[in-house]
Design an enzyme around this catalytic site. Structure first.
Site, mmCIF file in Angstrom:
data_model
loop_
_atom_site.group_PDB
_atom_site.id
_atom_site.type_symbol
_atom_site.label_atom_id
_atom_site.label_comp_id
_atom_site.label_asym_id
_atom_site.label_seq_id
_atom_site.Cartn_x
_atom_site.Cartn_y
_atom_site.Cartn_z
ATOM 1 N N GLY A 29 46.298 48.470 34.354
ATOM 2 C CA GLY A 29 46.655 47.967 35.681
ATOM 3 C C GLY A 29 45.851 48.769 36.701
ATOM 4 O O GLY A 29 45.851 50.009 36.648
ATOM 5 N N ALA A 30 45.184 48.048 37.613
ATOM 6 C CA ALA A 30 44.221 48.722 38.494
ATOM 7 C C ALA A 30 44.782 49.937 39.247
ATOM 8 O O ALA A 30 44.213 51.038 39.169
ATOM 9 C CB ALA A 30 43.637 47.691 39.456
ATOM 10 N N ASN A 68 40.594 39.418 38.749
ATOM 11 C CA ASN A 68 41.889 39.760 38.148
ATOM 12 C C ASN A 68 41.832 39.316 36.684
ATOM 13 O O ASN A 68 40.817 38.777 36.212
ATOM 14 C CB ASN A 68 43.036 39.072 38.904
ATOM 15 C CG ASN A 68 44.400 39.574 38.452
ATOM 16 O OD1 ASN A 68 44.624 40.780 38.331
ATOM 17 N ND2 ASN A 68 45.322 38.676 38.163
ATOM 18 N N LYS A 69 42.900 39.549 35.960
ATOM 19 C CA LYS A 69 42.956 39.243 34.527
ATOM 20 C C LYS A 69 42.433 37.845 34.216
ATOM 21 O O LYS A 69 42.701 36.899 34.952
ATOM 22 C CB LYS A 69 44.409 39.398 34.059
ATOM 23 C CG LYS A 69 44.675 39.119 32.599
ATOM 24 C CD LYS A 69 43.816 39.931 31.654
ATOM 25 C CE LYS A 69 43.923 41.419 31.860
ATOM 26 N NZ LYS A 69 42.845 42.186 31.179
ATOM 27 N N GLN A 112 49.865 40.975 28.276
ATOM 28 C CA GLN A 112 50.511 41.804 29.310
ATOM 29 C C GLN A 112 51.664 41.052 29.972
ATOM 30 O O GLN A 112 52.617 41.667 30.442
ATOM 31 C CB GLN A 112 49.487 42.206 30.386
ATOM 32 C CG GLN A 112 48.470 43.245 29.940
ATOM 33 C CD GLN A 112 47.211 42.606 29.394
ATOM 34 O OE1 GLN A 112 47.246 41.500 28.851
ATOM 35 N NE2 GLN A 112 46.091 43.289 29.503
ATOM 36 N N ASP A 148 42.084 43.381 40.503
ATOM 37 C CA ASP A 148 41.421 44.610 40.045
ATOM 38 C C ASP A 148 40.313 45.048 40.981
ATOM 39 O O ASP A 148 39.924 46.214 41.001
ATOM 40 C CB ASP A 148 40.858 44.422 38.636
ATOM 41 C CG ASP A 148 41.986 44.472 37.639
ATOM 42 O OD1 ASP A 148 42.691 43.459 37.501
ATOM 43 O OD2 ASP A 148 42.193 45.542 37.041
HETATM 44 O O1 MRU Z 1 43.516 44.805 31.495
HETATM 45 P P1 MRU Z 1 44.651 45.211 32.390
HETATM 46 O O2 MRU Z 1 45.985 45.072 31.761
HETATM 47 O O3 MRU Z 1 44.422 46.574 32.993
HETATM 48 O O4 MRU Z 1 44.578 44.158 33.579
HETATM 49 C C1 MRU Z 1 45.475 44.272 34.634
HETATM 50 C C2 MRU Z 1 45.397 43.170 35.608
HETATM 51 O O5 MRU Z 1 44.570 42.297 35.532
HETATM 52 C C3 MRU Z 1 46.358 43.229 36.760
HETATM 53 O O6 MRU Z 1 46.707 41.940 37.192
HETATM 54 C C4 MRU Z 1 45.689 43.981 37.925
HETATM 55 O O7 MRU Z 1 45.209 45.211 37.498
HETATM 56 C C5 MRU Z 1 46.598 44.165 39.053
HETATM 57 S S1 MRU Z 1 47.826 45.336 38.709
HETATM 58 C C6 MRU Z 1 48.769 45.659 40.051
#
Ligand code: MRU
Length: 351
Positions: free
Chosen positions: A47-48, A258-259, A207, A248
């Site tokens: 998570g960023a 984002n994801k 996730q 992110d």
């Molecule tokens: O690969 P991850 O689990 O780190 O990806 C996370 C995401 O894409 C979240 O949506 C993003 O970091 C926002 S978290 C507040």
């Protein structure tokens, strides 16, 4: 229930191992940055915003662990630590933002300490280490505060009877606490609003099902799990009224990474004429890049698509493309919810 996915305790970093959720809630005590780097790469910490907080604490840990007796030696050790931490994951800009803040704080502390004689270098070193740790702890505290404010700012978008869809995990687990997109749900619930949430499973690493469902259920939010392929028909048939996700990295023009799967949801939102919001703290905005085309997209191991858990689910020699993120162009984003307010698409440059 406020979760603290990371904390500084007895000269070490303690974090939740998110790969173990939702089956068990286990903590790892991390005493060196090798363990931290492994945890970031393997998504034990993810998570960023949380990645940003964790590398800040990692930088402080490297300072504490440094055995050098000279200021030059500490400078060298911290440069090596920063280089290692920066190589873990490329997309979340919070990582680079946090390292830059830590490096600036180190430079300031170094400037204060110089010139000093060899005799007092030991004292100066300790003071610098304390300053660096203080900065890391401020980053952690500020992240919680920013998330809290995102929740408060975004909660006004949630109306009684709303049905909202979210993707991946932009919750407490992705930040130092509260979350970004999910913080809005927690605040809306606190305000007594009634609403339902659909959570995408979020292949390939789940996730959404493992983390978002777990924390929404723990916090009494009316949440329903769907797999990613069900989003289109769920939006149409279940009356989803808005989509809220995290980010992110956001470019200056408002394009947001984002994801993987987020861009598809934004296209679906446009087709169904529902608003699509991105919730993120200002540490997720990359002021050095103009558009999303400049956002580096992480590509992850092919095994993530060849297996589900330990079960092989594709021919072992299959060609695989596994980007972890995608970029949603600004014209598909209704607004960006930050700690300082909600910025409509056309006003994104004011962020
Ligand atoms: O690969 P991850 O689990 O780190 O990806 C996370 C995401 O894409 C979240 O949506 C993003 O970091 C926002 S978290 C507040």
């Amino acid at each position: 229930m406020l979760l603290q996915p990371i904390k500084w305790e007895k000269d070490s970093i303690v974090f939740i191992d998110q790969t173990e959720l939702p089956v068990s809630l286990k903590y790892i005590r991390c005493r060196d940055i090798d363990t931290l780097c492994e945890a970031i790469v393997k998504l034990r910490v993810r998570g960023a915003p949380l990645i940003g907080v964790s590398v800040a604490l990692g930088y402080a840990l490297a300072a504490m662990n440094s055995k050098t007796k000279t200021l030059q030696g500490l400078k060298k050790d911290l440069k090596a630590a920063a280089t290692r931490l920066k190589k873990t994951r490329p997309t979340a800009v919070n990582l680079f933002w946090a390292i830059k803040r830590m490096e600036d704080s180190f430079s300031r502390a170094l400037f204060k300490a110089k010139p000093c004689t060899v005799a007092v270098q030991g004292l100066a070193l300790n003071r610098i280490k304390e300053d660096v740790l203080k900065e890391a702890l401020s980053i952690l505290k500020e992240d919680m505060e920013m998330c809290r404010s995102i929740g408060k700012n975004g909660a006004r978008l949630i109306k009684n009877g709303d049905i909202v869809l979210t993707h991946c995990n932009a919750g407490m687990l992705a930040t130092a606490g509260y979350g970004t997109a999910l913080s809005i749900f927690y605040e809306a619930k606190k305000q007594g609003k009634r609403f339902k949430v659909y959570a995408d499973e979020t292949r390939p690493l789940m996730q959404g099902s493992r983390l978002t469902m777990w924390e929404l259920m723990k916090n009494g939010i009316d949440a329903t799990l769907i797999c990613d392929d069900m989003a289109a028909s769920t939006i149409r048939d279940k009356g989803v009224r808005k989509i809220i996700v995290g980010a992110d990295r956001i470019a200056r023009n408002g394009d947001a990474a984002n994801k993987i799967g987020t861009y598809g949801l934004a296209v679906l939102a446009k087709h169904h004429r529902i608003p699509f919001y991105v919730a993120a703290p200002s540490s997720t905005i990359d002021r050095n890049i103009e558009t999303g085309a400049d956002i580096p997209i992480e590509e992850r191991k092919r095994e993530e698509l060849l297996y589900v858990g330990s079960k092989q689910t594709a021919p072992i020699k299959a060609k695989v493309f596994n980007p972890a993120f995608d970029v949603t162009p600004n014209e598909l984003i209704t607004g960006i919810i930050t700690e300082s307010g909600i910025y409509e698409n056309k006003k994104l440059r004011r962020i």
